[in-house]
Design an enzyme around this catalytic site. Sequence first.
Site, PDB file in Angstrom:
ATOM      1  N   CYS A   4       0.801  -1.217   0.000  1.00 45.89           N
ATOM      2  CA  CYS A   4       0.000   0.000   0.000  1.00 45.89           C
ATOM      3  C   CYS A   4       0.837   1.271   0.000  1.00 45.89           C
ATOM      4  O   CYS A   4       0.289   2.362  -0.047  1.00 45.89           O
ATOM      5  CB  CYS A   4      -0.940   0.008   1.200  1.00 45.89           C
ATOM      6  SG  CYS A   4      -0.060   0.141   2.750  1.00 45.89           S
ATOM      7  N   ASP A  13       2.797   2.340   2.436  1.00 43.45           N
ATOM      8  CA  ASP A  13       2.988   2.935   3.756  1.00 43.45           C
ATOM      9  C   ASP A  13       4.406   2.721   4.271  1.00 43.45           C
ATOM     10  O   ASP A  13       5.136   1.883   3.771  1.00 43.45           O
ATOM     11  CB  ASP A  13       1.970   2.354   4.734  1.00 43.45           C
ATOM     12  CG  ASP A  13       0.587   2.897   4.425  1.00 43.45           C
ATOM     13  OD1 ASP A  13       0.525   4.004   3.887  1.00 43.45           O
ATOM     14  OD2 ASP A  13      -0.393   2.208   4.710  1.00 43.45           O
ATOM     15  N   CYS A  31      -2.154   3.206   7.887  1.00 39.05           N
ATOM     16  CA  CYS A  31      -3.582   3.285   8.182  1.00 39.05           C
ATOM     17  C   CYS A  31      -3.869   2.967   9.644  1.00 39.05           C
ATOM     18  O   CYS A  31      -2.968   2.653  10.419  1.00 39.05           O
ATOM     19  CB  CYS A  31      -4.327   2.304   7.298  1.00 39.05           C
ATOM     20  SG  CYS A  31      -4.047   0.615   7.813  1.00 39.05           S
ATOM     21  N   CYS A  77      -0.692  -4.850   7.074  1.00 42.47           N
ATOM     22  CA  CYS A  77      -0.356  -3.707   7.929  1.00 42.47           C
ATOM     23  C   CYS A  77       0.388  -4.166   9.180  1.00 42.47           C
ATOM     24  O   CYS A  77       1.275  -3.469   9.661  1.00 42.47           O
ATOM     25  CB  CYS A  77      -1.609  -2.943   8.333  1.00 42.47           C
ATOM     26  SG  CYS A  77      -2.762  -2.665   6.986  1.00 42.47           S
TER      27      CYS A  77
END
Lengths: 228, 430
Positions: free
Chosen positions: A65, A67, A92, A139
């Site tokens: 993503c 990040d 996130c 994540c």
Amino acid sequence: MEDTNAKPLTTSDMQTADVVNPHTKQKWAYSPIVKEHFFHPKNLLLEEPAPDQFDARGTVGSPACGDVMDIWIKVDPATERVVDLKWKTFGCGSAIAATSMFSVMVTENDGLTLTDALKIKPQDIMERLGGLPNRKIHCSVLADKAFRKAVNNYFHAVGKHDRVEVEGARVIDARMNITDKDIEEAVLEGALNLEDMQKKLKVGVGDPAAIPEIEQLIRFYKEKYFGA
Amino acid sequence: MKSLSEIEKRIVYLDHAATTPTHPDVVAAMLPYFTDHFGNPSGLYEISRDASEALSSARESIAQILHSRPEEIIFTGGGTESDNLALFGIARKYGAKWGKHIITSQIEHHAVLLPTEVLKKEGFEITETTVNEHAEVSVENIIAALRPETVLISIMYANNEVGTIEPIAEIGAAIQRWKKDNGRKPIDPPFLHTDACQAAGALNLNVDELKVDLLTLNGSKIYGPKGVGILYVRRGVQLVPLIVGGGQENRLRSGTENVPAIVGLARALEIATEKRETENARLAELRNYLWAEIQVRVPKVILNGHPTNRLPNNLNFTILDIEGEAALLYMDEFGISLSTGSACTSTSLDPSHVILAMGKPYEYAHGSLRMTLGASTTREDIDHVLEVLPPVVALLRSISPLNLSMDQKQENIAAHSAFVEDGVPHWMKK
Ligand code: FES
């Protein structure tokens, strides 16, 4: 802020947030624990660290993503316990909650030894959090990877080069130059069977001999991250 | 700046571009068609005649607003279906004879972009024209992309994410000139289709002034019901239907007509048209106030989309260094609904294609928030947002390791060294 009524994410036509686990069909509303760690993250690094405050740092970016995760560690040289771990992320809500939980797991009860801390799997973080949607598993992997990098940097810094663990990428499909890491990433992005994997990566299409190994890797990473 | 613990929750819905609540007058207009006049419009007895009359008067009312003929209005199951019908319908009708080329833009809705992906497999070539830094398509680019084989140009009227209004009338005029110069009749391809779902409540829908051959709009963005839309199809333009069966809607959309929803859609469009000017002015003023104050209260914010040529209710901006989904969840905790172009919220983990098309780096999409105001939005609502946003941003910035510059380039990913071993984000490999 009331802490009880967990409610689903808001959705829109612009980008749809996933609140249903596509594999278990379970609705995911963030658990009270996720909420607590998201709204009150633990062990955040809030100020520029002093020069000797930490022994090592690990920074990784998520190919899934985009990040970024940053982890700092302080290790007791005698016991190899992690006495302090701080972090920052451009990520996130799930990344914030998962990393906060990970930081607690590593440092609680006087801190885990490096060997034990390295045994924590993303699955374990998820269990302590009371679950994350599948789409958000990558994540929590981010915390894990940044930590591994910090530990490797620590071993380099203290001259224990033999303890450094590198996850080298191994080429699985030579025609497409696809490695086991690509497959790991694709699993995290939701390709959980050969068909989806081939849609995503074209892996093994021109090299059918690689297929058994690809299937094995899918199983391996599925188990590692999804626990089934 | 108040601290978050001092702020009370207040429900503020700022996602009207996603969908709108149904207007009470619309609900009232629909209700009798569920219970009293429930007949199938194809029947010949009285109960059916009531339904069929309602259907015709809805069609006429919509036709009047669009300055079209009633028989040019096809009712469908929503905006996505109308877009699909326009793309597949034209492609499959004219492709074999005239050629297999379609022009769209990089910022179209997925309801247009995904059909073009399918059409590629049917042998079509697709040109996706680029946009400028404000997400505006250029008439010259479209005309330059025209070929003898082009059968369709599909450009949205206003963008759903950043609100930029596209020059549809100019594109239409240029295509008409091109057709003339190339010896094509008005009912020969190429045709111009526009998705007007976002624009329907705010902009002129006169199809002759817009010079479009096909136009999509739906109920759910204009305080009408969900699951109903229309496709305007200029007389003489032919389509291959997607749904075949009983031959309703001039054989272009079979299936018993959804009479209550159609009645509701017509009523919603009437109300929106009546209120258009006053509501546009009211929303623009609130939106301008919101943006002016955000710039004062939050450092490092950048407007996405055109500074003036945009829908009056749309604000889309990037807050540098923070991730939008986290911001969205925090705002939700205080009752505020909005949306983000962050990769983290999308099922495919792709950042907003619109923000990338404007030449911005993906981190800008990551930190983008869209607030779309609507009929219920008040000054107090905006003040609540202005109270909550600054402490949320301050908190998320304290979590973030990034410190982006206001003119970050698309090629330079901010934390490049973080990505080297594990690879760059997946959308950059494409
Ligand atoms: S960190 Fe990007 S989706 Fe969680």
